[in-house]
Design an enzyme around this catalytic site. Structure first.
Site, PDB file in Angstrom:
ATOM      1  CG  ASP A  58      -1.876   1.209   1.192  1.00 54.53           C
ATOM      2  OD1 ASP A  58      -2.419   1.522   0.113  1.00 54.53           O
ATOM      3  OD2 ASP A  58      -2.070   1.865   2.241  1.00 54.53           O
ATOM      4  CB  SER A  59       0.196   4.726  -0.976  1.00 60.32           C
ATOM      5  OG  SER A  59      -0.999   4.883  -0.236  1.00 60.32           O
TER       6      SER A  59
ATOM      7  CD  GLU B 253      -0.628   7.243   5.362  1.00 61.71           C
ATOM      8  OE1 GLU B 253       0.541   7.359   5.751  1.00 61.71           O
ATOM      9  OE2 GLU B 253      -1.159   6.144   5.121  1.00 61.71           O
TER      10      GLU B 253
ATOM     11  CB  CYS C  61      -9.666   4.468  -0.194  1.00 57.63           C
ATOM     12  SG  CYS C  61      -8.077   4.984   0.488  1.00 57.63           S
TER      13      CYS C  61
ATOM     14  CB  CYS D 108      -2.991   0.494  -2.665  1.00 60.27           C
ATOM     15  SG  CYS D 108      -3.000   2.233  -3.113  1.00 60.27           S
TER      16      CYS D 108
ATOM     17  CG  HIS E 162      -5.459   5.078   3.892  1.00 63.63           C
ATOM     18  ND1 HIS E 162      -4.877   4.468   2.810  1.00 63.63           N
ATOM     19  CD2 HIS E 162      -4.444   5.672   4.586  1.00 63.63           C
ATOM     20  CE1 HIS E 162      -3.564   4.703   2.837  1.00 63.63           C
ATOM     21  NE2 HIS E 162      -3.284   5.423   3.909  1.00 63.63           N
TER      22      HIS E 162
HETATM   23  N1  DGL Z   1      -4.945   2.990   0.527  1.00 62.86           N
HETATM   24  C1  DGL Z   1      -4.854   3.638  -0.747  1.00 62.86           C
HETATM   25  C2  DGL Z   1      -6.072   3.275  -1.599  1.00 62.86           C
HETATM   26  O1  DGL Z   1      -6.698   2.307  -1.321  1.00 62.86           O
HETATM   27  C3  DGL Z   1      -4.616   5.066  -0.530  1.00 62.86           C
HETATM   28  C4  DGL Z   1      -4.165   5.766  -1.738  1.00 62.86           C
HETATM   29  C5  DGL Z   1      -3.385   7.012  -1.495  1.00 62.86           C
HETATM   30  O2  DGL Z   1      -2.230   6.890  -1.111  1.00 62.86           O
HETATM   31  O3  DGL Z   1      -3.913   8.086  -1.764  1.00 62.86           O
HETATM   32  O4  DGL Z   1      -6.425   3.912  -2.547  1.00 62.86           O
END
Ligand code: DGL
Length: 278
Positions: A12-13, A162, A196, A75, A198
């Site tokens: 993931d990012s 974050e 997403c 992600c 997150h």
């Molecule tokens: N968890 C990522 C997703 O599902 C986040 C993406 C991001 O870094 O903006 O899209």
């Protein structure tokens, strides 16, 4: 790590993919997993197609180098912008015996069985929304059960998670205004995909601001975990390459201690992280 360590890679990012990893570990406790969070370059959601693709490919390559035969892009933004190109163009060239899977298709298949009136809402990053991946995949895979898909880009939600600002008045402001805008566009939405990884961390506020209790809120973690289990069952040639010693490693492109503190909040237990460069 020894050559006998072939974990399933989870990318993931940032921290969001930990919501998926948690469900993988719960459902597949014997398997080895390695998590890579590109925390130094998060968020991906506002970045261009080319940049997300380039960053994701670097991460996948790194996870292959760590011994993975199977990598899950936990992600949506990476799944939307990079998965297809990696599967179709890169894998045959760099690792024909390895696999990369995403998180969009499992969510799409699930919602098709949940919606009663065919009106689906998607909240996601700007990148995922602009890619149109959800409307396209819902049309393709829902067996005509989904009649209307309405999306809302929520560019502030990932930075809120974050920065550990969940359950604050500021977070509520953005969540309420994005959900208001979505349900104004289609008041009939009966199923809401959190597109997403997150967003499950914002679930309390999301439930507070959906217009009524009849709206089903769909989180990806458990769904993707069930699909992974099914995939491993259907692909013994991949499964037999995945080692099963319940060893979990965590890589981050940010400070390792920083990651450890936040990851414990996501997972509920302490972990050790390693800082890497991509
Ligand atoms: N968890 C990522 C997703 O599902 C986040 C993406 C991001 O870094 O903006 O899209």
């Amino acid at each position: 790590m020894t050559t006998n360590y072939h974990p399933i890679g989870v990318f993931d990012s940032g921290y969001g993919g930990l919501t998926v990893l948690k469900e993988f570990i719960a459902l597949l406790p014997d398997y080895d997993f390695i998590y890579l969070g590109d925390n130094a370059r998060t968020p991906y959601g506002t970045r261009s197609f080319d940049v997300v693709y380039e960053y994701t490919l670097e991460a996948v390559q790194r996870l292959f180098d760590e011994g993975c035969y199977l990598v899950i892009l936990a992600c949506n933004t990476a799944s939307a912008k990079a998965l297809r190109t990696i599967q179709q163009r890169d894998l045959p060239r760099i690792a024909p015996n390895k696999r990369v899977l995403g998180v969009i298709r499992p969510a799409v298949e699930e919602v098709a069985g949940i919606t009663k009136n065919g009106h689906v809402g998607v909240v996601a990053t700007s990148g995922t929304v602009a890619s149109e991946s959800y409307p396209i995949e819902l049309e393709k895979w829902s067996g005509a059960r989904v009649k209307q898909t309405t999306q809302e880009a929520c560019p502030m939600w990932v930075p809120i998670v974050e920065s550990n600002l969940m359950n604050t008045a500021g977070a509520d402001f953005f969540i309420q205004s994005n959900l208001q805008s979505l349900f104004q566009k289609d008041p009939l939405i009966d199923s809401l995909i959190l597109g997403c990884t997150h967003y499950p961390l914002l679930i309390d506020s999301i439930r507070k601001f959906v217009p009524h209790g009849g709206v089903q809120v769909i989180e990806q973690g458990k769904i993707v975990a069930r699909k992974l289990q099914d995939y491993l069952y259907r692909h013994p040639e991949i499964d037999e390459n995945c080692t099963k010693s319940s060893v979990h490693r965590f890589l981050t492109t940010e400070d390792a201690h920083f990651f450890e503190v936040r990851a414990e909040q996501f997972l509920g237990y302490p972990i050790q992280a390693e800082k890497i460069e991509l």
